[in-house]
Design an enzyme around this catalytic site. Structure first.
Site, PDB file in Angstrom:
ATOM      1  N   LYS A  59       0.815  -1.205   0.000  1.00 42.33           N
ATOM      2  CA  LYS A  59       0.000   0.000   0.000  1.00 42.33           C
ATOM      3  C   LYS A  59       0.859   1.269   0.000  1.00 42.33           C
ATOM      4  O   LYS A  59       0.374   2.342  -0.342  1.00 42.33           O
ATOM      5  CB  LYS A  59      -0.946   0.002   1.196  1.00 42.33           C
ATOM      6  CG  LYS A  59      -1.886  -1.205   1.237  1.00 42.33           C
ATOM      7  CD  LYS A  59      -3.269  -0.821   0.838  1.00 42.33           C
ATOM      8  CE  LYS A  59      -4.311  -1.904   0.728  1.00 42.33           C
ATOM      9  NZ  LYS A  59      -4.119  -3.224   1.233  1.00 42.33           N
TER      10      LYS A  59
HETATM   11  C1  LIG Z   1      -4.692  -4.380   0.717  1.00 41.17           C
HETATM   12  C2  LIG Z   1      -3.941  -5.663   0.782  1.00 41.17           C
HETATM   13  C3  LIG Z   1      -4.201  -6.733  -0.105  1.00 41.17           C
HETATM   14  C4  LIG Z   1      -5.309  -6.682  -1.134  1.00 41.17           C
HETATM   15  O1  LIG Z   1      -5.076  -5.747  -2.137  1.00 41.17           O
HETATM   16  P1  LIG Z   1      -6.312  -5.249  -3.056  1.00 41.17           P
HETATM   17  O2  LIG Z   1      -5.737  -4.187  -3.900  1.00 41.17           O
HETATM   18  O3  LIG Z   1      -7.348  -4.749  -2.097  1.00 41.17           O
HETATM   19  O4  LIG Z   1      -6.783  -6.428  -3.823  1.00 41.17           O
HETATM   20  C5  LIG Z   1      -3.417  -7.867  -0.023  1.00 41.17           C
HETATM   21  N1  LIG Z   1      -2.448  -7.983   0.902  1.00 41.17           N
HETATM   22  C6  LIG Z   1      -2.185  -6.994   1.789  1.00 41.17           C
HETATM   23  C7  LIG Z   1      -1.119  -7.199   2.791  1.00 41.17           C
HETATM   24  C8  LIG Z   1      -2.902  -5.800   1.756  1.00 41.17           C
HETATM   25  O5  LIG Z   1      -2.634  -4.832   2.639  1.00 41.17           O
END
Ligand SMILES: *Cc1c(COP(=O)(O)O)cnc(C)c1O
Length: 434
Positions: free
Chosen positions: A114
Site C-alpha cells: 500500500k
Molecule cells: C490491501 C492488501 C491486499 C489486497 O489488495 P487489493 O488491492 O485490495 O486487492 C493484499 N495484501 C495486503 C497485505 C494488503 O494490505
C-alpha cells in the site's frame, strides 16, 4: 507530433472525460462511478529496463501517464522521493517452487504494498494543491494497512492534513504502533467503537453541510491515483522475461487492476491468477456463478477480507467479461491451506511468507500444476511477515525476524487522542484544526 495522454471517464458513463488532476482530487466521479483511463500508454520494450533501479523505471514510465499535466522533472523527482526503497524479485529454490518468483513489495516504510499507492498519491495531490493554492484534509477510517500507509505517505506533504480513525483496542499491537507514530500533519484518533463506527463517522462527515468549508478527501482504494503506481511494479518484475504469469493476493482488486493496466499497455502477461481467501466473490464470478453481494468473513489474510471488491466495477469497464475469464484465473485458498503453505514453502525453500503472500503462493502452485506450462510465475508479496508475527508463529513455530524499521517503531514518540463514536466530536476537531 505531441503525445496524447489518457483522460478519465466514469465507469457509469456519466459526464465528460476529466483530467488526471480532477480524477485524483475528486476520487469518485459525480455519478458515483469510478474513474478509468480512456487509453493506456503503450509499454515499449525499451521501458522494460532495470537501469536506475525501480525509481528509474518509474521515472521513465510515469511521464507516459501524466506528462500532459505534470512536468517531467517533477515526475522524476517524485519517483526518486516516493520509491526510495528496494523492490526485489526473489527466485524460490527447492522442489516444486523452482520457477516461482516472489516480488517483494513490502520494503516501504509501513511494510506493505500500500506504500506504493499512498506515497505516489500524496505527492501528486500535494503538487496539484500547491498549484491551486488549496488545502485538503485526508479523512480515513482504517482497521489496518491502508491507514498506516496513508498516514505515513501523506505525512509532511505541503497543503495536506491527515485525520485517521481506527477502532481503539481492536487492531494488533504492531498495527496500532504504525497508526499512532507521531507524524507531521497527521492526527490519529482511537475511536471508542468499532470499525463500522469509524466508517460511518467518515461518511457522515463527508455529507455534513457544516463541513462544506473543509475540503475533505478519502484517499481510499478506489482512487485512480493508486492504480498507476500499482501498475509499475508489474513492468519491473517482468523485465528480463519473455512472458510471465502473475499471482496476485487480492481483496478489493486494486493491485490486480494495476496489473491489468500494464497488460492492456502491452506487457506480455500470459495470465493473472486472482488469489483470494474465503472471501471468494471474484473467483466465483470468474467461474460463472454471478455477482451477488456477499458479506465478508474473517480470515488470517485479513487485508483481503472483502465481500464485494470495490475495483470489480473498474475491471469490468476496462475489459470484457470474456477477456476477463480468458486472462484471469481465480483461486480460493482457505486458512488451513494458508498455514500449510507457509510451512511447506519454509520447509522446502527457507522462505518466510506472510499469510497474504501465502495465498498467492498456493494459488501459483495450483496454477502451475494445472496449466502444464513452464512460464515463470511471479507472486506478489503484499506484506512483510513481521507484520503478522502471531500467524507466522502458528505456521512455523517461531516468529519472523523484524526489520529495523519495525523495531524502531517501538522507540518513536506516539500521538493519539480518544474520540467518542460520534460525528459531532469529529466535526469539532475538523473545524478547529483549520
Ligand atoms: C490491501 C492488501 C491486499 C489486497 O489488495 P487489493 O488491492 O485490495 O486487492 C493484499 N495484501 C495486503 C497485505 C494488503 O494490505
Amino acid at each position: 507530433m505531441s503525445q496524447i495522454y489518457p483522460r478519465y471517464t466514469s465507469t457509469r458513463g456519466g459526464g465528460v472525460a476529466v483530467s488526471f488532476e480532477e480524477a485524483l482530487l475528486k476520487g469518485l466521479a459525480p455519478d458515483g462511478g469510478l474513474y478509468v483511463p480512456d487509453r493506456v500508454p503503450a509499454i515499449e520494450p525499451g521501458l522494460l529496463q532495470k537501469s536506475g533501479g525501480f525509481a528509474g523505471m518509474a521515472a521513465r514510465v510515469l511521464p507516459r501517464w501524466l506528462g500532459g499535466e505534470v512536468p517531467e522533472e517533477s515526475l522524476i523527482a517524485l519517483a526518486e522521493d516516493a520509491f526510495d526503497f528496494d523492490v526485489p524479485v526473489v527466485p524460490l529454490e527447492g522442489g516444486e517452487w523452482n520457477g516461482v518468483y516472489v516480488l517483494e513489495l513490502f520494503h516501504g516504510p509501513t511494510l506493505s504494498f500500500k506504500d506504493f499507492g499512498a506515497r505516489t498519491m500524496a505527492r501528486l495531490m500535494s503538487h496539484f494543491l500547491r498549484g491551486r493554492n488549496e488545502r485538503l484534509t485526508i479523512l480515513v477510517a482504517t482497521s489496518g494497512d491502508t491507514g498506516s500507509a496513508v498516514a505515513d505517505g501523506f505525512a509532511g506533504q505541503e497543503n495536506i492534513d491527515v485525520v485517521l480513525l481506527y477502532p481503539g483496542g481492536q487492531v494488533s499491537p504492531v498495527q496500532e504502533r504504525q497508526l499512532i507514530a507521531e507524524r507531521p500533519g497527521v492526527q490519529a484518533f482511537a475511536v471508542q467503537g468499532t470499525f463500522d463506527d469509524c466508517q460511518r463517522m467518515v461518511k457522515e462527515a463527508f455529507l455534513d453541510p457544516e463541513l462544506t468549508g473543509v475540503r475533505l478527501s478519502s484517499a481510499n482504494s478506489i482512487n485512480i491515483g493508486r492504480l498507476i503506481p500499482q501498475s509499475l511494479y508489474y513492468l519491473w518484475a517482468a523485465a528480463g522475461f519473455d512472458e510471465v504469469v502473475f499471482s496476485v493476493p487480492s481483496g478489493n482488486l486494486g493491485d490486480l487492476t494495476g496489473g491489468v493496466l500494464a497488460w492492456l499497455g502491452g506487457l506480455p502477461v500470459r495470465r493473472f491468477v486472482a488469489a483470494h481467501n474465503r472471501n471468494d466473490f471474484f473467483p466465483r464470478f470468474l467461474a460463472g456463478e454471478g455477482d451477488q453481494y456477499r458479506d465478508s468473513v474473517r480470515t488470517l489474510s485479513n487485508a483481503m477480507d472483502v465481500g464485494v471488491p470495490s475495483n470489480f466495477e473498474r475491471l469490468r469497464a476496462l475489459v470484457s467479461e470474456d477477456e476477463m475469464r480468458r486472462q484471469i484465473r481465480g483461486a480460493i485458498i482457505t486458512d488451513p491451506e494458508t498455514l500449510a503453505t507457509m510451512r511447506k514453502v519454509y520447509d522446502e525453500t527457507g522462505y518466510v511468507a506472510d499469510p497474504h503472500t501465502a495465498v498467492g503462493l498456493e494459488a501459483a502452485r495450483r496454477y502451475r500444476a494445472e496449466a502444464r506450462e513452464s512460464l515463470p510465475v511471479i507472486v506478489l508479496s503484499t506484506a512483510h511477515p513481521a507484520k503478522f508475527p502471531e500467524t507466522v508463529r502458528e505456521a512455523l513455530g517461531h516468529e519472523p525476524a523484524a526489520p529495523a524499521r519495525l523495531a524502531a517503531l517501538w522507540e518513536t514518540p506516539t500521538s493519539v487522542l480518544p474520540l467518542a463514536p460520534d460525528v459531532t466530536a469529529l466535526k469539532e476537531h475538523l473545524l478547529v484544526a483549520r
